[in-house]
Design a protein around this motif. Structure first.
Motif, PDB file in Angstrom:
ATOM      1  N   VAL A  95       0.847  -1.203   0.000  1.00  0.00           N
ATOM      2  CA  VAL A  95       0.000   0.000   0.000  1.00  0.00           C
ATOM      3  C   VAL A  95       0.880   1.250   0.000  1.00  0.00           C
ATOM      4  N   LYS A 122       0.010   4.486  -0.924  1.00  0.00           N
ATOM      5  CA  LYS A 122      -0.696   5.784  -0.910  1.00  0.00           C
ATOM      6  C   LYS A 122       0.123   6.840  -0.181  1.00  0.00           C
ATOM      7  N   ILE A 125      -7.767   0.409  -3.417  1.00  0.00           N
ATOM      8  CA  ILE A 125      -8.231  -0.093  -2.115  1.00  0.00           C
ATOM      9  C   ILE A 125      -9.114   0.907  -1.381  1.00  0.00           C
ATOM     10  N   MET A 162     -13.562  -8.027   0.647  1.00  0.00           N
ATOM     11  CA  MET A 162     -12.554  -7.287   1.412  1.00  0.00           C
ATOM     12  C   MET A 162     -13.170  -6.878   2.740  1.00  0.00           C
ATOM     13  N   MET A 171     -12.282  -4.710   6.603  1.00  0.00           N
ATOM     14  CA  MET A 171     -11.384  -3.952   7.494  1.00  0.00           C
ATOM     15  C   MET A 171     -11.901  -4.102   8.911  1.00  0.00           C
ATOM     16  N   MET A 203      -3.859  -5.745   7.626  1.00  0.00           N
ATOM     17  CA  MET A 203      -3.010  -4.597   7.327  1.00  0.00           C
ATOM     18  C   MET A 203      -1.752  -4.706   8.211  1.00  0.00           C
ATOM     19  N   SER A 204      -0.956  -3.638   8.259  1.00  0.00           N
ATOM     20  CA  SER A 204       0.304  -3.729   9.017  1.00  0.00           C
ATOM     21  C   SER A 204       0.111  -4.273  10.438  1.00  0.00           C
ATOM     22  N   ARG A 247      -3.025  -6.243   2.808  1.00  0.00           N
ATOM     23  CA  ARG A 247      -2.744  -4.897   2.298  1.00  0.00           C
ATOM     24  C   ARG A 247      -1.851  -4.194   3.305  1.00  0.00           C
ATOM     25  N   VAL A 248      -0.565  -4.114   3.002  1.00  0.00           N
ATOM     26  CA  VAL A 248       0.377  -3.603   3.999  1.00  0.00           C
ATOM     27  C   VAL A 248       1.049  -2.320   3.517  1.00  0.00           C
ATOM     28  N   GLY A 249       0.917  -1.256   4.298  1.00  0.00           N
ATOM     29  CA  GLY A 249       1.496   0.029   3.937  1.00  0.00           C
ATOM     30  C   GLY A 249       2.646   0.435   4.835  1.00  0.00           C
ATOM     31  N   SER A 250       2.326   0.897   6.030  1.00  0.00           N
ATOM     32  CA  SER A 250       3.352   1.497   6.893  1.00  0.00           C
ATOM     33  C   SER A 250       4.491   0.540   7.263  1.00  0.00           C
ATOM     34  N   ARG A 291       2.929   7.312   7.300  1.00  0.00           N
ATOM     35  CA  ARG A 291       2.511   8.296   6.299  1.00  0.00           C
ATOM     36  C   ARG A 291       2.346   9.670   6.919  1.00  0.00           C
TER      37      ARG A 291
END
Ligand SMILES: *Cc1c(COP(=O)(O)O)cnc(C)c1O
Length: 222
Positions: free
Chosen positions: A22, A24, A66, A150, A152, A194-195, A210-213, A219
């Motif tokens: 992820v 973004k 997403i 999906m 959350m 997620m993370s 879905r992994v971002g940080s 962010r």
């Protein structure tokens, strides 16, 4: 750092789990670094930002949307988006179908289920998902395919609550897999985790995280 983070996450997940990076709010250079480290699936939550990055980066990247969708912007990504995670309205599905048709494509989508207790989170109640999948107006949409769901979870440290929310979606997913016969529906993907909660999500049956940080760092929103 990004390469190390990716390696670290991959070492914690089974090989059959799909990792969506992820990206973004992150600059092109960060995505390029992840790309060089072998990452090919990126997730964005704003259509315009995803379009800009798509244009700047190699074309073998798979782009996942997403975020919550604005129907009037679907047209900007219809020619390249690989998977849309956050569909939570039948009218959005119709718009995606219309735009996909213009490009002679079938766009894969996930229906977003509401599993969190928070009122702020988007998503469809299980019953409404079932109604959509069983409706003839859905089966008529030939340029979209529902490939899964999906979810959350609630933003909480309560492991038991997270576990229950993930597990409820897995149970629903398995039941729908057996029931649905629409030819534009083939349930193979369960996008959850997620993370902060991907290990638990995988334990409860997720197939895509879905992994971002944990990959790109925190962010900054401004
Ligand atoms: C931002 C976002 C993520 C990634 O969150 P992290 O906690 O940074 O891993 C995953 N899913 C959705 C829908 C998001 O908007």
């Amino acid at each position: 750092m990004i390469q190390k983070n990716l390696e670290n996450i991959k070492s914690q997940i089974p090989a059959n789990i799909t990792l969506v990076a992820v990206s973004k709010t992150k600059p092109i250079e960060d995505l390029q670094e992840a790309y060089t480290a072998g990452q090919r699936i990126f997730g964005e939550n704003k259509i315009q930002e995803m379009v800009d990055k798509y244009e700047a980066l190699p074309k073998d990247i798979k782009w996942h949307m997403i975020g919550h969708l604005q129907s009037n912007k679907v047209k900007y990504m219809a020619h390249f988006v690989d998977l849309i995670h956050g569909v939570d309205k039948f009218s959005t599905l119709k718009e995606i179908n219309k735009q996909a048709k213009k490009h002679n494509r079938v766009i894969n989508c996930l229906l977003q289920a509401k599993i969190a207790k928070e009122a702020t989170k988007f998503g469809l109640p299980f019953l409404e998902i079932e109604e959509i999948l069983n409706s003839s107006s859905f089966t008529a949409l030939e340029n979209i395919k529902i490939v899964g769901f999906m979810g959350m979870a609630t933003f909480t440290d309560n492991q038991k609550q997270l576990q229950e929310e993930f597990s409820s979606l897995k149970t629903f997913f398995n039941a729908q897999k057996l029931k649905t016969s629409a030819k534009n529906c083939e349930l193979n993907v369960l996008s959850m985790g997620m993370s902060g909660d991907f290990k638990l999500a995988i334990q409860e049956g997720s197939t895509m995280i879905r992994v971002g940080s944990s990959i790109f760092g925190n962010r900054n929103y401004n």
